[in-house]
Design a protein around this motif. Structure first.
Motif, PDB file in Angstrom:
ATOM      1  N   UNK A  33       0.833  -1.210   0.000  1.00  0.00           N
ATOM      2  CA  UNK A  33       0.000   0.000   0.000  1.00  0.00           C
ATOM      3  C   UNK A  33       0.865   1.256   0.000  1.00  0.00           C
ATOM      4  N   UNK A  34       1.928   1.242   0.772  1.00  0.00           N
ATOM      5  CA  UNK A  34       2.817   2.406   0.816  1.00  0.00           C
ATOM      6  C   UNK A  34       3.574   2.584  -0.492  1.00  0.00           C
ATOM      7  N   UNK A  35       4.069   1.490  -1.052  1.00  0.00           N
ATOM      8  CA  UNK A  35       4.772   1.557  -2.335  1.00  0.00           C
ATOM      9  C   UNK A  35       3.839   2.099  -3.413  1.00  0.00           C
ATOM     10  N   UNK A  36       2.600   1.632  -3.409  1.00  0.00           N
ATOM     11  CA  UNK A  36       1.616   2.113  -4.374  1.00  0.00           C
ATOM     12  C   UNK A  36       1.330   3.593  -4.249  1.00  0.00           C
ATOM     13  N   UNK A  37       1.573   4.142  -3.049  1.00  0.00           N
ATOM     14  CA  UNK A  37       1.354   5.574  -2.818  1.00  0.00           C
ATOM     15  C   UNK A  37       2.626   6.389  -3.034  1.00  0.00           C
ATOM     16  N   UNK A  38       3.697   5.735  -3.515  1.00  0.00           N
ATOM     17  CA  UNK A  38       4.909   6.467  -3.862  1.00  0.00           C
ATOM     18  C   UNK A  38       6.017   6.456  -2.830  1.00  0.00           C
ATOM     19  N   UNK A  39       5.866   5.722  -1.760  1.00  0.00           N
ATOM     20  CA  UNK A  39       6.906   5.638  -0.731  1.00  0.00           C
ATOM     21  C   UNK A  39       7.939   4.580  -1.093  1.00  0.00           C
ATOM     22  N   UNK A  40       9.187   4.828  -0.725  1.00  0.00           N
ATOM     23  CA  UNK A  40      10.216   3.794  -0.778  1.00  0.00           C
ATOM     24  C   UNK A  40      10.140   3.082   0.563  1.00  0.00           C
ATOM     25  N   UNK A  41       9.988   1.762   0.549  1.00  0.00           N
ATOM     26  CA  UNK A  41       9.675   1.024   1.777  1.00  0.00           C
ATOM     27  C   UNK A  41      10.756   0.005   2.112  1.00  0.00           C
ATOM     28  N   UNK A  42      11.152   0.009   3.372  1.00  0.00           N
ATOM     29  CA  UNK A  42      11.980  -1.043   3.943  1.00  0.00           C
ATOM     30  C   UNK A  42      11.108  -1.754   4.969  1.00  0.00           C
ATOM     31  N   UNK A  43      11.229  -3.068   5.046  1.00  0.00           N
ATOM     32  CA  UNK A  43      10.422  -3.841   5.996  1.00  0.00           C
ATOM     33  C   UNK A  43      11.324  -4.688   6.870  1.00  0.00           C
ATOM     34  N   UNK A  44      10.859  -4.930   8.078  1.00  0.00           N
ATOM     35  CA  UNK A  44      11.556  -5.845   8.979  1.00  0.00           C
ATOM     36  C   UNK A  44      10.554  -6.482   9.925  1.00  0.00           C
ATOM     37  N   UNK A  45      10.974  -7.601  10.517  1.00  0.00           N
ATOM     38  CA  UNK A  45      10.136  -8.334  11.465  1.00  0.00           C
ATOM     39  C   UNK A  45      10.914  -8.458  12.769  1.00  0.00           C
ATOM     40  N   UNK A  46      10.258  -8.128  13.882  1.00  0.00           N
ATOM     41  CA  UNK A  46      10.881  -8.228  15.198  1.00  0.00           C
ATOM     42  C   UNK A  46       9.948  -8.994  16.135  1.00  0.00           C
ATOM     43  N   UNK A  47      10.508  -9.582  17.192  1.00  0.00           N
ATOM     44  CA  UNK A  47       9.657 -10.281  18.157  1.00  0.00           C
ATOM     45  C   UNK A  47       8.855  -9.311  19.021  1.00  0.00           C
ATOM     46  N   UNK A  48       7.848  -9.852  19.702  1.00  0.00           N
ATOM     47  CA  UNK A  48       7.059  -9.078  20.660  1.00  0.00           C
ATOM     48  C   UNK A  48       7.922  -8.832  21.899  1.00  0.00           C
ATOM     49  N   UNK A  49       8.789  -7.861  21.795  1.00  0.00           N
ATOM     50  CA  UNK A  49       9.712  -7.532  22.865  1.00  0.00           C
ATOM     51  C   UNK A  49       9.882  -6.022  22.860  1.00  0.00           C
ATOM     52  N   UNK A  50       9.671  -5.396  24.002  1.00  0.00           N
ATOM     53  CA  UNK A  50       9.673  -3.942  24.066  1.00  0.00           C
ATOM     54  C   UNK A  50      10.983  -3.344  23.552  1.00  0.00           C
ATOM     55  N   UNK A  51      12.114  -3.899  23.948  1.00  0.00           N
ATOM     56  CA  UNK A  51      13.398  -3.359  23.490  1.00  0.00           C
ATOM     57  C   UNK A  51      13.590  -3.556  21.988  1.00  0.00           C
ATOM     58  N   UNK A  52      13.163  -4.709  21.467  1.00  0.00           N
ATOM     59  CA  UNK A  52      13.303  -4.968  20.025  1.00  0.00           C
ATOM     60  C   UNK A  52      12.446  -4.005  19.217  1.00  0.00           C
ATOM     61  N   UNK A  53      11.226  -3.754  19.674  1.00  0.00           N
ATOM     62  CA  UNK A  53      10.327  -2.846  18.951  1.00  0.00           C
ATOM     63  C   UNK A  53      10.871  -1.423  19.002  1.00  0.00           C
ATOM     64  N   UNK A  54      11.206  -0.951  20.193  1.00  0.00           N
ATOM     65  CA  UNK A  54      11.715   0.421  20.329  1.00  0.00           C
ATOM     66  C   UNK A  54      13.009   0.589  19.545  1.00  0.00           C
ATOM     67  N   UNK A  55      13.897  -0.385  19.633  1.00  0.00           N
ATOM     68  CA  UNK A  55      15.160  -0.297  18.905  1.00  0.00           C
ATOM     69  C   UNK A  55      14.966  -0.254  17.406  1.00  0.00           C
ATOM     70  N   UNK A  56      14.018  -1.028  16.915  1.00  0.00           N
ATOM     71  CA  UNK A  56      13.752  -1.050  15.483  1.00  0.00           C
ATOM     72  C   UNK A  56      13.165   0.276  15.005  1.00  0.00           C
ATOM     73  N   UNK A  57      12.279   0.866  15.800  1.00  0.00           N
ATOM     74  CA  UNK A  57      11.721   2.175  15.450  1.00  0.00           C
ATOM     75  C   UNK A  57      12.835   3.219  15.431  1.00  0.00           C
TER      76      UNK A  57
END
Length: 163
Positions: A35-59
């Motif tokens: 959806x983002x690519x279709x709207x003109x964004x360049x997109x990078x994706x990643x998957x992280x576990x349900x872990x507060x430090x992993x989520x915050x670090x990835x953001x």
């Protein structure tokens, strides 16, 4: 990531223990990326576990690498491991509750349980960060809400006028 022509750089972060371990495929992240690519964004994706430090670090890493839009999918519910809002909140220098409220409103029109999402939206660094629930339906409902205001938000962050 670096700034590109078009709308800008976005990062989609899927928060899922099972997808991060390869036990199941990431279904919602690719929908958001498409959806983002279709709207003109360049997109990078990643998957992280349900872990507060992993989520915050990835953001934080996404923003440090130049993402102007960060969308998380998953981890916004009521289960003990649903920690995406707790990971996101300390990063936000400015909350934008209207975006999260509209995402819940649109989602609840299709699936009443959408109103249980605890997802947040706001500004971290120089980026718009939005938490979406982890279902493909939630992503299909939520990304258009984000896209309806993302360019204006980023223009405002860059000193633009209210045009």
């Amino acid at each position: 990531m670096s700034e590109v022509s078009g709308v800008g750089v976005a990062c989609v972060i899927t928060v899922s223990d099972r997808a991060s371990r390869g036990v199941r495929d990431d279904a919602s992240g690719p929908v958001a990326a498409d959806l983002l690519t279709g709207a003109g964004w360049q997109v990078e994706s990643r998957v992280v576990p349900d872990d507060q430090d992993a989520v915050a670090g990835s953001i934080r890493t996404a923003i440090d690498r130049g993402a102007r839009l960060v969308i998380t999918t998953g981890g916004t519910g009521l289960a003990p491991r649903d920690v995406t809002p707790q990971a996101t909140a300390p990063l936000l220098r400015l909350a934008l509750p209207g975006i999260a409220e509209e995402i819940r409103r649109v989602g609840a029109a299709n699936v009443p349980g959408a109103m249980l999402s605890r997802g947040l939206a706001g500004i971290a660094g120089n980026a718009l960060v939005v938490n979406l629930a982890g279902s493909t339906g939630a992503v299909r409902d939520g990304v258009p809400v984000v896209l309806s205001v993302a360019e204006h938000v980023l223009s405002q962050l860059d000193g633009g006028d209210h045009e």
